[in-house]
Design an enzyme around this catalytic site. Structure first.
Site, PDB file in Angstrom:
ATOM      1  CB  SER A  69     -28.721 -17.600 -60.462  1.00 20.81           C
ATOM      2  OG  SER A  69     -29.575 -18.867 -60.561  1.00 20.81           O
ATOM      3  CG  ASP A  70     -34.232 -16.520 -56.701  1.00 17.32           C
ATOM      4  OD1 ASP A  70     -33.616 -16.317 -55.450  1.00 17.32           O
ATOM      5  OD2 ASP A  70     -35.465 -16.875 -56.672  1.00 17.32           O
TER       6      ASP A  70
END
Length: 196
Positions: A69-70
């Protein structure tokens, strides 16, 4: 036994997975997070989420699917990363003061055969505040490792007037979309009874 690898060292993402009862193990990865020339913010967070998921799957030895995730903060099309120092953080906070910005979070799950991803965009409106408050917030230590120089789940909550969209996405992981992706890979939620 964990069914999932979390390709992140983020304590916030661990807390969010714990909240929905996912059993996982942590395997942080290190990838280049430099935006590509002309890359749109939405494409940027999705690319990084996918790259982290794929790197996490490889780093774990390819035994379980990996989640990457970012999260990034965007205002007027500009990506606001983590601050390099107090001056940078205060400049970012003043740019957000009294304005509405977007928080974009990409989430991806990879298992070696495929990599599926989603991007969630949330609108966040800040109250108007002055530099004195921005400096005071910096001195709490909270903004130092946060995209956009604030944490909505912590002391930075007092700067937020309203949000439209996913709160958990602003924290670092959109839970509804994450659960949907995990379900596709036969990884259940509510497996450990939720947050302890």
């Amino acid at each position: 036994m964990p069914q999932l690898v979390l390709a992140s060292a983020s304590p916030r993402r661990r807390e969010l997975l714990d909240q929905i009862g996912v059993i996982y193990r942590v395997c942080p990865v290190d990838i280049d997070e430099t935006p590509q020339r002309g890359e749109a913010a939405r494409d940027y967070v999705e690319r990084l989420a996918r790259a982290k998921a794929q790197a996490g799957f490889r780093a774990s030895g390819g035994r379980e699917p990996a989640l990457g995730s970012d999260t990034t903060v965007v205002i007027d099309g500009t990506i606001l990363g983590k601050p390099v120092d107090e001056e940078d953080a205060v400049g970012t906070l003043m740019r957000l003061s009294g304005q509405t910005h977007q928080v974009m979070t990409g989430v991806a799950v990879a298992d070696g055969e495929q990599c599926l991803s989603r991007v969630v965009i949330t609108e966040v409106c800040f109250i108007q505040f002055d530099k004195q408050r921005a400096h005071a917030y910096w001195r709490t230590g909270e903004p130092a490792d946060k995209a956009g120089s604030y944490g909505i789940q912590g002391l930075g909550a007092v700067l937020v007037e309203s949000i439209s969209g996913s709160y958990s996405s602003v924290v670092g992981l959109p839970l509804a979309e994450t659960a949907s992706l995990l379900e596709y890979f036969d990884i259940g939620v509510w497996q450990n009874g939720g947050a302890q």
